[in-house]
Write an enzyme that holds these catalytic residues in place. Structure first.
Site, PDB file in Angstrom:
ATOM      1  N   ASP A  80      43.893  44.712  45.675  1.00  0.00           N
ATOM      2  CA  ASP A  80      45.178  44.102  45.986  1.00  0.00           C
ATOM      3  C   ASP A  80      45.005  43.442  47.347  1.00  0.00           C
ATOM      4  O   ASP A  80      44.965  44.114  48.376  1.00  0.00           O
ATOM      5  CB  ASP A  80      46.273  45.173  46.013  1.00  0.00           C
ATOM      6  CG  ASP A  80      47.632  44.627  46.434  1.00  0.00           C
ATOM      7  OD1 ASP A  80      47.714  43.422  46.753  1.00  0.00           O
ATOM      8  OD2 ASP A  80      48.597  45.403  46.473  1.00  0.00           O
ATOM      9  N   ASN A 110      47.051  41.209  48.673  1.00  0.00           N
ATOM     10  CA  ASN A 110      48.339  40.821  49.256  1.00  0.00           C
ATOM     11  C   ASN A 110      48.325  39.368  49.709  1.00  0.00           C
ATOM     12  O   ASN A 110      48.868  39.020  50.770  1.00  0.00           O
ATOM     13  CB  ASN A 110      48.691  41.750  50.424  1.00  0.00           C
ATOM     14  CG  ASN A 110      49.486  42.960  49.960  1.00  0.00           C
ATOM     15  OD1 ASN A 110      50.457  42.835  49.216  1.00  0.00           O
ATOM     16  ND2 ASN A 110      49.051  44.138  50.377  1.00  0.00           N
ATOM     17  N   GLU A 126      46.472  52.192  46.051  1.00  0.00           N
ATOM     18  CA  GLU A 126      47.659  53.053  46.196  1.00  0.00           C
ATOM     19  C   GLU A 126      47.527  54.297  45.305  1.00  0.00           C
ATOM     20  O   GLU A 126      48.388  54.607  44.490  1.00  0.00           O
ATOM     21  CB  GLU A 126      48.944  52.285  45.878  1.00  0.00           C
ATOM     22  CG  GLU A 126      49.330  51.309  46.976  1.00  0.00           C
ATOM     23  CD  GLU A 126      50.773  50.839  46.898  1.00  0.00           C
ATOM     24  OE1 GLU A 126      51.625  51.599  46.397  1.00  0.00           O
ATOM     25  OE2 GLU A 126      51.037  49.708  47.343  1.00  0.00           O
TER      26      GLU A 126
END
Length: 577
Positions: free
Chosen positions: A460, A462, A304
């Site tokens: 990440d 998730n 991100e």
């Protein structure tokens, strides 16, 4: 002598003309900026310049009394503008700017009325200088945007001044500004609190040639910082960079893209507990940059990452001495955020980079064919996974002064709650790609001992440890009956099992949480390493639960993201030496 600046940017047909015209008698003090075509005849451009100066004078004379109107006519008749060469009485008129500059602009001057200007061509120049809207004490401050031409940051000079704004709201006088720092990056102090900062940048090239300085003043005074943050307590175990060339410190961190933090949805639904000013990127980036630097890492895998933050903040600050990181970024499709890898140049040599989209590429790359053929008949499943913009980023690094190599993979998998099957397929396709690249480099670089090519897979994911991704990475196999395959009934994956050849270990184990909001908390982020190549020296302790919930959840005043960074020290195994 006054100066006229001519600038022709690379591959552009435009010629930018800038000069400041001052005439005290006529009460004129203005900078003129023109953009003309470089193939335009000089006499045509000079006519336009003359017309603009006349308009400026007319504006001023219209405000004068009727008794002074005769002066206006007299001055208009005296306006003369011409280009001329030293030692030559004739004006330069019947050629284009391109022809003039191709010959030699040295000795060419511009005359405006009775003022003579030196012509300077492609001098170091600043087109944009911006300073941050929020500045914290004990943090780094630097231009949020600095666009340079015909020069570089490395050679340009910056001076920082501080002053307390007068109660009247007027700008401080020159005598009120106190020099407080040099260079384009300045670390503020507690003594700066309450002061506005002024940055003056002088653009310079490697030959020492300088252009006109530009200055900007911060709109708000320096604010007190957040105090001691939990990450600073973590960094007690990372006080300095590793020195042993066989040891590597790696960090993975989801920074929370401004794209998702600065919106009505984030302020009212995702992070309503966090004051809006703490969600602003100018606040958060100061915190996470200070945090990143404090780990003294060799490798940073970031998710991100806003494209602008990568270009103007991370590359700028991390690339400076003594850190000297080099980084590259891969956008998530058409989105203005993505993943980025940074590595310390003193430790590694970059040999190769790769980026693959784990959506549109899975139906086209030959190495994906076997797995793709097993799922493509389910139209809803195939459509959903192919429409994802999930990106896998890899780089191959050689550890300097050794015969060790590191293949680094970095990703941010799809997030939706009903998409365990999509994420598991994404990791399946990505492992196929990683294995392909891994085997290729064993051959290309004649690495006889596979353990000398260490594999790191960060990001990440998730995915909590109970899901198939963790099982696949650490146990190397997920059977066709695993529950993740049916996380969405209409898109259920049938008769698919996954395996992978690497002995991967989670460097930080399975902490209770790496992501904490009031809507969700859990372990989503991992540093996976190949246990055949590396031993774990230490994993940096994570923040305590009490620290994370001190302000209900994160992000907060001390946590710039809804994720926490993971950090670990690895060492190449002794049997690889």
């Amino acid at each position: 002598m006054e100066k006229v600046y001519l600038r022709n940017l690379k591959d552009s047909e435009d010629l930018h003309i800038t000069f400041r015209f001052v005439n005290e008698e006529l009460h004129v003090d203005r900078q003129f900026n023109f953009c003309r075509r470089i193939n335009e005849r000089i006499d045509i451009a000079l006519t336009r310049i003359r017309s603009n100066i006349e308009k400026e004078l007319q504006k001023r004379f219209k405000k004068k009394k009727n008794a002074e109107a005769q002066t206006e006519k007299r001055v208009e008749q005296e306006i003369n503008i011409e280009l001329y060469r030293d030692g030559c009485e004739d004006s330069v008129t019947d050629i284009t700017f391109a022809e003039l500059l191709h010959e030699n602009p040295v000795g060419i001057r511009l005359r405006v009325m009775h003022k003579n200007f030196d012509i300077l061509y492609n001098q170091p120049w600043i087109t944009t200088l911006q300073v941050p809207s929020c500045v914290l004490a004990d943090h780094l401050v630097y231009p949020t945007k600095l666009d340079l031409h015909f020069c570089s940051r490395e050679h340009s000079k910056g001076l920082w001044y501080k002053a307390i704004m007068p109660a009247s709201g007027a700008l401080p006088t020159e005598s009120m500004w106190e020099l407080c720092g040099e260079g384009l990056i300045y670390r503020t102090t507690q003594q700066d609190v309450g002061h506005n900062l002024k940055l003056i940048v002088t653009p310079m090239n490697e030959e020492g040639l300088s252009g006109p300085p530009v200055e900007q003043i911060t709109k708000c005074p320096v604010q007190p910082g957040p105090g001691t943050c939990p990450y600073e307590l973590r960094q007690v175990v990372t006080p300095k960079p590793l020195e042993d060339p066989t040891e590597i410190r790696v960090v993975t961190y989801n920074l929370l893209a401004d794209l998702y933090a600065d919106s009505d949805h984030s302020r009212t639904v995702l992070f309503p507990y966090c004051p809006p000013k703490l969600l602003q990127i100018d606040y958060r980036k100061q915190i996470f940059i200070k945090e990143l630097l404090g780990y003294n890492a060799d490798l940073l895998c970031l998710q991100e990452v806003d494209q602008k933050i990568f270009e103007y903040d991370l590359k700028t600050v991390l690339g400076q001495s003594p850190h000297k990181f080099q980084g590259f970024m891969a956008l998530k499709g058409d989105c203005a955020e993505g993943v980025a890898i940074f590595f310390r140049e003193s430790r590694f040599e970059l040999l190769a980079t790769h980026v693959v989209n784990l959506g549109k590429n899975i139906s086209t790359l030959p190495i994906f064919k076997d797995l793709w053929d097993k799922i493509k008949t389910n139209e809803k499943l195939a459509k959903r996974i192919c429409e994802r913009n999930t990106t896998l980023e890899l780089c191959l690094l050689k550890v300097k002064n050794t015969d060790f190599y590191v293949l680094v993979a970095n990703t941010h998998l799809y997030f939706h709650p009903d998409a365990d099957h999509i994420r598991l397929l994404q990791i399946g396709f990505s492992i196929i790609y990683v294995e392909h690249i891994y085997k290729q480099y064993l051959k290309d670089y004649n690495i006889s001992c596979p353990n000398k090519l260490g594999l790191l897979y960060c990001g990440d994911f998730n995915s909590v440890p109970e899901c198939g991704i963790y099982k696949l990475m650490t146990e190397q196999f997920v059977d066709k009956h695993f529950i993740d395959w049916s996380s969405n009934a209409e898109e259920a994956v049938v008769d698919v099992e996954l395996s992978q050849p690497f002995q991967m270990i989670s460097a930080c184990g399975t902490p209770e949480t790496t992501n904490y909001t009031t809507l969700f908390s859990g372990c989503l982020d991992y540093i996976f390493y190949n246990g055949n190549s590396f031993d774990l020296l230490q994993s940096v302790p994570l923040p305590t639960h009490e620290q994370i919930v001190a302000n209900e959840a994160i992000p907060s005043v001390c946590f710039p993201s809804d994720h926490v960074a993971l950090a670990a020290d690895l060492k190449f195994k002794s049997n690889s030496l």
